[in-house]
Design an enzyme around this catalytic site. Structure first.
Site, PDB file in Angstrom:
ATOM      1  N   CYS A  43       0.798  -1.239   0.000  1.00  0.00           N
ATOM      2  CA  CYS A  43       0.000   0.000   0.000  1.00  0.00           C
ATOM      3  C   CYS A  43       0.826   1.281   0.000  1.00  0.00           C
ATOM      4  CB  CYS A  43      -0.976   0.023   1.166  1.00  0.00           C
ATOM      5  SG  CYS A  43      -1.205  -1.510   2.041  1.00  0.00           S
ATOM      6  N   ARG A  46       6.841 -10.712   5.897  1.00  0.00           N
ATOM      7  CA  ARG A  46       6.377 -10.398   7.243  1.00  0.00           C
ATOM      8  C   ARG A  46       7.042 -11.335   8.227  1.00  0.00           C
ATOM      9  NH1 ARG A  46      -0.047  -9.511   5.910  1.00  0.00           N
ATOM     10  NH2 ARG A  46       0.305  -7.928   4.317  1.00  0.00           N
ATOM     11  N   GLN A  51       1.017 -11.090  -2.831  1.00  0.00           N
ATOM     12  CA  GLN A  51      -0.399 -10.726  -2.746  1.00  0.00           C
ATOM     13  C   GLN A  51      -0.915 -10.329  -4.117  1.00  0.00           C
ATOM     14  OE1 GLN A  51       0.079  -7.570   0.266  1.00  0.00           O
ATOM     15  NE2 GLN A  51      -1.454  -8.707   1.437  1.00  0.00           N
ATOM     16  N   ASP A  91      -2.711  -7.811  -5.068  1.00  0.00           N
ATOM     17  CA  ASP A  91      -3.037  -6.644  -4.261  1.00  0.00           C
ATOM     18  C   ASP A  91      -3.524  -5.493  -5.125  1.00  0.00           C
ATOM     19  OD1 ASP A  91      -3.262  -5.405  -1.895  1.00  0.00           O
ATOM     20  OD2 ASP A  91      -1.114  -5.066  -1.574  1.00  0.00           O
ATOM     21  N   HIS A 113      -5.047  -1.423  -4.932  1.00  0.00           N
ATOM     22  CA  HIS A 113      -5.429  -0.229  -4.192  1.00  0.00           C
ATOM     23  C   HIS A 113      -6.196   0.647  -5.146  1.00  0.00           C
ATOM     24  CE1 HIS A 113      -2.204  -1.910  -1.716  1.00  0.00           C
ATOM     25  NE2 HIS A 113      -3.094  -1.633  -0.792  1.00  0.00           N
ATOM     26  N   LYS A 165     -14.569  -2.621   6.850  1.00  0.00           N
ATOM     27  CA  LYS A 165     -14.202  -3.602   5.827  1.00  0.00           C
ATOM     28  C   LYS A 165     -15.224  -4.730   5.725  1.00  0.00           C
ATOM     29  CE  LYS A 165     -11.556  -6.547   8.915  1.00  0.00           C
ATOM     30  NZ  LYS A 165     -10.439  -7.441   9.099  1.00  0.00           N
ATOM     31  N   HIS A 208      -8.400  -0.989  -0.087  1.00  0.00           N
ATOM     32  CA  HIS A 208      -7.446  -2.100  -0.208  1.00  0.00           C
ATOM     33  C   HIS A 208      -8.265  -3.317  -0.586  1.00  0.00           C
ATOM     34  CE1 HIS A 208      -4.367  -0.166   2.519  1.00  0.00           C
ATOM     35  NE2 HIS A 208      -5.462   0.443   2.916  1.00  0.00           N
TER      36      HIS A 208
HETATM   37 ZN   LIG Z   1      -3.186  -2.391   1.080  1.00  0.00          ZN
END
Ligand SMILES: [Zn+2]
Ligand SMILES: [Zn+2]
Length: 667
Positions: free
Chosen positions: A351, A380, A398, A400, A402, A483, A529
């Site tokens: 992000c 992580r 991910q 991912d 945005h 969310k 996200h």
């Molecule tokens: Zn994110």
């Protein structure tokens, strides 16, 4: 007063003789309820069924087939376990025994350094059964700290807990044993056994019985590595024999489907110890499936109006200072690297860097919604003890996104996103979803109340518009926005949390993101996200378990194996394979070095969708014998078909796979 009136959750009231308990109340409603009742919530506090009710109380009866009810059953069974162990191992000390997901455990310190072995479980279980049969009442008593220390004088772990609470050093672990108000409650089953506990418990051990002890493990006292090593017994407990058997069956199935085991058997991937924990390497067969997943994901995102970006694996600390990750999330990050007079971190999330892309130039309202997509690698730090195959891993990718939107675009964008997410999940064979909407924690949030309301409403509306049922988790949202979490149910009924659609009012603020609106003024966009697979690795792990390694044909690493009956047919088998390959089939050949039966069995173990056998007649006729994997055989059909012209097989195969792929794209 000779009678009292209590109210029930449905708003109705009931009159009972004074002195009645919740058990009496349940009995007055019906014998089924009396039987299923295990505890109660009275005026918001969980209590025993045997506690006396007061006039005006509001009462909810907790039954044994609910999560709360099972929790009471499991915790009560843990007491029975401790009692059984003290019978069988006189002098055994017991520490804590909470209910956990699907079961319970209890930690013991056995005399003379004795340990449990798996063989002891049956004997302990039998003793527990006899305690159940004795139908001993669980009797609650309350004591001062001083009295309690005397009662538990020969149980040093209990005394330690009391002392910790007394000195106000008690923590969450202690809270399950002792309430903070200074009164120590205990539950006694006969004179033989008493345990310190906040309760509630079932009225008597006769309410229990559908349990099984599962394993023995070592566990440090208080989870502290310097604490004494104790013996932990795990068990599971349920409300009925059927529920217990179903759970045990599911466990057995889950064991067979364990993705770590199948990944090795099917040669998909591995976790070389040389690499360190939580880091996977993908072998060619696993990589085929992964590439198909990624290709599919890219194609869908291309069609879905996403713009592709790439970002590096590491970034300088100031990015994560701006994003707040170093303040809030540092424990989850890899340790820093010092170089060039700067501090760098492996990125735990994509992000912040997508925000930098957004901020790289002035943005206009005409560009919004701006949907950035990346198959982004993140790292992580997960504690070594918590790593679990692909499901909990330290380096992963991910899918991912945005998405930057104006306030006005929020509702439509979320509705579209929900369509998109469900469609992709369906393409991989999931069609049973659960939705959770997490709303504002009134004590911990950024952004205005107004924007929270609007975003929460947008999420709610998207779910409603799709006619989806969802649970609202009040106050469960992260501080930066509400969310939707999407869980899927797999082939054996397990639930996996995969996708998230998360609104974020904070990062646009921290990165000072803006766009120029129709009014020529600067405005703050809202960021969404959205991870869909979650991580490619975890999703793959879930897929392997969902399909038990038998991937649908379009995803199978090897789709067809050709087996020549004897060496004389090997040249023909090679030709068949070449023609299949030319038709876009992923194919291999197992030559006649070993017998045919053995090779057919091996193909079954490899979970191949199709095995083609070619023998003498086939060489002459250009046909093949087709063996289908059992799940591909339509009902009433046979799994072996002889004399199928190769061209016919190729046509059928292509039709199946093309159709599946088209269905996946349009899912
Ligand atoms: Zn994110
Ligand atoms: Zn208890």
């Amino acid at each position: 007063m000779s009678s009292i009136t209590v109210s029930l959750p449905d708003g109705s009231e009931r009159e009972l003789p004074a002195g009645s308990t919740t058990l009496d109340l349940a009995a007055s409603i019906g014998s089924g309820l009396k039987k299923a009742a295990v505890a109660a919530t009275v005026n918001g506090t969980d209590t025993d069924l045997t506690a006396e009710l007061g006039d005006g109380d509001s009462v909810a009866i907790i039954t044994n087939n609910t999560d709360e009810g099972r929790h009471v059953l499991r915790h009560s069974t843990a007491h029975v376990l401790a009692q059984a162990v003290t019978r069988l191992y006189p002098g055994a000390k017991f520490s804590i025994g909470p209910a956990i997901e699907n079961g319970f455990y209890y930690d013991f310190d056995l005399p003379d350094g004795q340990t449990f072995s798996e063989e002891d479980l049956g004997k302990i279980e039998a003793e527990m059964k006899s305690i159940v049969k004795e139908n001993q009442p669980f009797v609650r008593t309350e004591h001062t700290m001083a009295d309690a220390k005397e009662i538990f004088a020969d149980q040093p772990y209990k005394v330690e807990i009391i002392e910790r609470v007394e000195s106000a050093a008690g923590d969450v672990l202690d809270a399950g044993e002792v309430s903070a108000d200074g009164v120590i409650s205990a539950y006694r089953n006969t004179d033989e056994f008493i345990d310190m506990c906040v309760g509630p418990h079932v009225p008597s051990t006769g309410k229990l019985g559908f349990f099984k002890l599962q394993k023995v493990a070592g566990a440090h006292w208080r989870g502290n590595e310097s604490g004494k090593m104790l013996q932990r017994l795990y068990g599971t407990a349920w409300e009925s024999k059927q529920a217990l058997l179903e759970h045990l069956h599911q466990l057995e199935e889950a064991g067979k489907r364990d993705h770590r085991k199948l990944a090795t058997e099917l040669d998909l991937l591995s976790f070389p110890s040389e690499l360190g924990g939580g880091l996977a390497v993908w072998h060619p067969k696993g990589a085929i499936v992964r590439k198909l997943m990624e290709d599919y994901s890219r194609l869908r995102h291309e069609h879905g109006g996403y713009e592709f970006v790439y970002t590096p694996h590491l970034a300088k600390s100031n990015v994560f200072e701006t994003s707040g990750h170093l303040a809030w999330y540092e424990d989850g990050m890899y340790p820093p690297m010092e170089m060039d007079n700067g501090t760098y971190y492996m990125k735990p999330m994509n992000c912040p860097i997508h925000c930098l892309i957004y901020r790289s130039r002035q943005r206009s309202y005409r560009e919004l919604p701006l949907r950035l997509f990346e198959l982004g690698n993140v790292y992580r730090y997960e504690r070594a003890g918590t790593l679990h195959g692909l499901l909990r891993i330290r380096g992963f990718t991910q899918d991912d996104s945005h998405i930057f939107v104006t306030k006005d675009q929020l509702a439509d964008e979320i509705a579209d996103l929900l369509d998109f997410v469900l469609s992709v999940l369906r393409a991989f064979g999931f069609d049973d979803f659960t939705f959770n909407l997490s709303t504002k924690d009134p004590d911990k949030f950024v952004g205005s109340n107004e924007i929270w309301e609007e975003a929460t409403e947008a999420l709610r509306e998207a779910l409603d518009r799709h006619g989806l049922k969802y649970a609202v988790k009040d106050g469960d949202a992260a501080f930066y926005g509400p969310k939707i979490d999407i869980d899927v149910r797999d082939a054996i009924g397990r639930s996996w949390q995969l996708s998230t659609i998360q609104a974020d009012f904070q990062l646009p603020e921290r990165f000072d993101l803006e766009y120029v609106g129709t009014d020529n003024e600067r405005h703050r966009p809202i960021m969404l996200h959205r991870a869909l697979f979650g991580s490619i690795e975890r999703f793959f792990g879930v897929l392997v378990e969902h399909y038990a390694g038998a991937f649908p044909t379009w995803l199978s690493p090897i789709q067809v194996r050709v087996l020549p009956v004897a060496q004389a047919h090997e040249a023909h088998a090679a030709e068949v394979a070449a023609r299949l390959e030319a038709a876009g089939v992923r194919v291999d050949v197992a030559n006649a070095d070993v017998g045919l039966g053995k090779r057919i069995r091996a193909a079954k173990l490899d979970k191949l969708p199709y095995t083609l056998v070619v023998g003498e007649d086939d060489v002459a006729s250009g046909a093949v014998g087709v063996n289908r994997r059992s799940d591909l055989v339509p009902e009433g059909d046979t799994d072996v078909e002889r004399d199928v012209p190769l061209l016919t097989f190729i046509e059928r195969f292509r039709a199946e796979v093309d159709q599946a792929q088209a269905a996946a794209i349009n899912a």
